[in-house]
Design an enzyme around this catalytic site. Sequence first.
Site, mmCIF file in Angstrom:
data_model
loop_
_atom_site.group_PDB
_atom_site.id
_atom_site.type_symbol
_atom_site.label_atom_id
_atom_site.label_comp_id
_atom_site.label_asym_id
_atom_site.label_seq_id
_atom_site.Cartn_x
_atom_site.Cartn_y
_atom_site.Cartn_z
ATOM 1 N N HIS A 79 0.817 -1.223 0.000
ATOM 2 C CA HIS A 79 0.000 0.000 0.000
ATOM 3 C C HIS A 79 0.850 1.273 0.000
ATOM 4 O O HIS A 79 0.311 2.367 -0.137
ATOM 5 C CB HIS A 79 -0.992 -0.006 1.170
ATOM 6 C CG HIS A 79 -0.397 0.254 2.514
ATOM 7 N ND1 HIS A 79 0.010 -0.748 3.374
ATOM 8 C CD2 HIS A 79 -0.151 1.418 3.162
ATOM 9 C CE1 HIS A 79 0.470 -0.208 4.492
ATOM 10 N NE2 HIS A 79 0.381 1.109 4.389
ATOM 11 N N ASP A 124 0.100 -7.601 1.515
ATOM 12 C CA ASP A 124 0.619 -6.231 1.647
ATOM 13 C C ASP A 124 2.148 -6.215 1.694
ATOM 14 O O ASP A 124 2.756 -5.912 2.721
ATOM 15 C CB ASP A 124 0.017 -5.570 2.891
ATOM 16 C CG ASP A 124 0.170 -4.053 2.871
ATOM 17 O OD1 ASP A 124 0.565 -3.506 1.827
ATOM 18 O OD2 ASP A 124 -0.111 -3.421 3.907
ATOM 19 N N GLN A 211 1.045 5.938 11.945
ATOM 20 C CA GLN A 211 1.146 6.495 10.607
ATOM 21 C C GLN A 211 2.580 6.917 10.292
ATOM 22 O O GLN A 211 3.225 7.593 11.076
ATOM 23 C CB GLN A 211 0.189 7.687 10.440
ATOM 24 C CG GLN A 211 -1.237 7.295 10.118
ATOM 25 C CD GLN A 211 -1.907 6.493 11.219
ATOM 26 O OE1 GLN A 211 -1.872 6.884 12.365
ATOM 27 N NE2 GLN A 211 -2.503 5.365 10.867
ATOM 28 N N GLY A 212 3.066 6.478 9.134
ATOM 29 C CA GLY A 212 4.442 6.742 8.738
ATOM 30 C C GLY A 212 5.370 5.570 8.996
ATOM 31 O O GLY A 212 6.510 5.575 8.541
ATOM 32 N N ASP A 213 4.886 4.569 9.723
ATOM 33 C CA ASP A 213 5.682 3.360 9.960
ATOM 34 C C ASP A 213 5.377 2.266 8.944
ATOM 35 O O ASP A 213 6.075 1.235 8.904
ATOM 36 C CB ASP A 213 5.425 2.805 11.364
ATOM 37 C CG ASP A 213 5.994 3.698 12.450
ATOM 38 O OD1 ASP A 213 7.084 4.265 12.242
ATOM 39 O OD2 ASP A 213 5.352 3.841 13.505
ATOM 40 N N SER A 214 4.338 2.449 8.113
ATOM 41 C CA SER A 214 3.954 1.451 7.115
ATOM 42 C C SER A 214 5.158 0.958 6.325
ATOM 43 O O SER A 214 6.026 1.737 5.931
ATOM 44 C CB SER A 214 2.954 2.051 6.122
ATOM 45 O OG SER A 214 1.646 1.977 6.605
#
Length: 267
Positions: A79, A124, A211-214
């Site tokens: 993603h 993913d 958020q931002g660690d994906s």
Amino acid sequence: MLTYFKAFRRTLAVAAVALAAFSLQPGSAQAQSDPTAEPSPGVVGGTRATQGEFPWMVRLSMGCGGALYTQQIVLTAAHCVDGSGPNTSITATAGVVDLQSSQAVKVKSTQVVQAPGYDGSGKDWALIKLAKPVNLPTLKIADNTAYNNGTFTVAGWGAATEGGSQQRYLLKANVPYVDDATCQKAYGSALTPGDEICAGYLAQGGVDTCQGDSGGPMFRKDNAGAWIQVGIVSWGEGCARPGYPGVYSEVSTFAANIRTAAASLGG
């Protein structure tokens, strides 16, 4: 239900990506002018990693994390990328815990492979080939479920609080395994057992990726004492909320596909 939960991907919104240049400062609320100031505790509920502790960690310019699968290929989340094919728009930053360090190694992407059949539910994972090799250690991946248990480590430059700004320094935390049946009680049909693995402090929350660690790795020590990647940061309900563990792409499920895709990239 599926659409609702899957909306909480742990990548950044478009607006947040645009702001990344100045939000990668110490602190979790606003950029600060003092470059020596301490950051807030982060990943959520974590501590700062030391230089060289996780040398295979990579920050990607679209606002995601990743790990060096080879010295020229980064493993991240599907993603985080927009399909497969030639791509020179991504910059990988490696070799440092401080993203503002003059010692940072920055390399452009050349090609991307997104998991075949990825549709937003499971699968993913993605690979990003870099323009040149990075002379740093790589992180091996699990090819069976033997290490899908116990306590895992997560690391990233993502928000230290739900809705917070990105971090300048790499932050780390430990999270315990949560079995599929328990995780499904939280997420129902949104969870894809077999494709995904869960981890977190179910009762109290407080520690999680955000958020931002994906795309960053979830990892632990193998029987020989070496780090091995068992998950890829994927999604969750908010960040570190009680009753909602983090959800990670289960690396062992896709190990053979990842190897095949890496071979096709020639890196």
